[in-house]
Design an enzyme around this catalytic site. Sequence first.
Site, PDB file in Angstrom:
ATOM      1  N   ARG A 236       0.751  -1.249  -0.043  1.00 41.57           N
ATOM      2  CA  ARG A 236       0.077   0.012  -0.113  1.00 41.57           C
ATOM      3  C   ARG A 236       0.934   1.256  -0.022  1.00 41.57           C
ATOM      4  NH1 ARG A 236      -3.522  -2.968  -1.568  1.00 41.57           N
ATOM      5  NH2 ARG A 236      -5.665  -3.392  -0.631  1.00 41.57           N
ATOM      6  N   GLU A 265      -2.265   7.554  -4.260  1.00 40.62           N
ATOM      7  CA  GLU A 265      -2.617   6.769  -5.388  1.00 40.62           C
ATOM      8  C   GLU A 265      -4.130   7.387  -5.917  1.00 40.62           C
ATOM      9  OE1 GLU A 265      -1.378   2.899  -4.740  1.00 40.62           O
ATOM     10  OE2 GLU A 265      -3.193   2.109  -5.666  1.00 40.62           O
ATOM     11  N   HIS A 284      -0.337  -0.200  -9.883  1.00 39.33           N
ATOM     12  CA  HIS A 284      -1.345  -1.109  -8.882  1.00 39.33           C
ATOM     13  C   HIS A 284      -1.916  -2.259  -9.764  1.00 39.33           C
ATOM     14  CE1 HIS A 284      -3.403  -1.101  -4.525  1.00 39.33           C
ATOM     15  NE2 HIS A 284      -3.332  -2.391  -5.105  1.00 39.33           N
TER      16      HIS A 284
HETATM   17  C1  DGY Z   1      -5.570  -6.118  -3.012  1.00 42.96           C
HETATM   18  O1  DGY Z   1      -5.959  -7.361  -3.204  1.00 42.96           O
HETATM   19  O2  DGY Z   1      -5.553  -5.898  -1.780  1.00 42.96           O
HETATM   20  C2  DGY Z   1      -4.686  -5.709  -4.126  1.00 42.96           C
HETATM   21  O3  DGY Z   1      -4.040  -4.733  -3.656  1.00 42.96           O
HETATM   22  C3  DGY Z   1      -5.911  -4.767  -4.906  1.00 42.96           C
HETATM   23  O4  DGY Z   1      -6.556  -3.959  -4.221  1.00 42.96           O
END
Ligand code: DGY
Length: 322
Positions: A236, A265, A284
């Site tokens: 994250r 983001e 991402h």
């Molecule tokens: C997750 O599955 O947490 C990925 O980062 C997609 O948000």
Amino acid sequence: MKVFINKRIPETGITMLKEAGLEITIPENDDLSREKWLQYCKNTDAILNVGANAFDHEFFDQCPNVKAIALFSVGFDHVDIKEANKRNIPIGNTPDVLSRATSDVAFLLMQSVSRRASFYFQKVKAGNWGNFDPLYELGQELYGKTLGVFGLGRIGFEMAEKCKKAFGMNIIYHNRNHNDEAEKELDAKYVSFDELIEQSDVLSIHANFKPEQSNLFNASVFERMKKNAIFVNTARGGFHDQKDLYQALVSGQIWGAGLDVTNPEPIEDNDPILQLSNVCVLPHIGSATIEARNGMARLAAENIIAFSKGEKMPHIANPEVY
Ligand code: DGY
């Protein structure tokens, strides 16, 4: 039972839900404002949610009819779990099925940065192949180096295993708990947070994000990392302070960074970090493979179906509700 799905997901999940006799709503235009999204949520029993919509206090107050939420993600940092627990709402997630795909992206970023692949690709695209220059923008090799994993769960294990097998890297990790499997199979060594940042040649984040970890990787951390260190974040963006990261990269405090998640983001177009030759940024895409997304659709559908039958969700972020 009514199920609201805010974005189309792979057909396998939709078919499962339909075969279970559930009444599905998927908006035609799935680029919903928060207001429109909340409107849909108010009129449903269960939600299968794609993306980072915040399930916060406002959501729970405004949508008292919602009885179950199945996330199309493994991460659940956008859900106020305490509120969900207070209201007895199970929060499903999608572990395991995306571990390989996400760790592949961490591995890809590590390699891309270590050989400046994305910088060189940009040059070639711009018609600037360049001449052979023995000293120009050299990469570094990863053989025998130390991978530090922050958060050694399923995704971290996959990343560590790849690094060990491909480059014979030594594995150190920092976690809430010891990971016996990694210690046994990968000879991974548990270290303190300080040791992790001071000893890693590649530092890769694979932990679940909690608000108190916001900007944990900041100037005071980067300045203690090795000069040849590559920082990789596929977890994250909130984990790192992006301005401090930029400073650490331009001042040579660390060697490079590979990011699949950014802070904020999406990243701003004019973020100077995008101009650096020692950086690779992806939008991402950790779980963006056919295999992982099919798996996520299956798990999310299993969660909704189990709930509709009065059973426990099999893949759950807040098992304490049961
Ligand atoms: C997750 O599955 O947490 C990925 O980062 C997609 O948000």
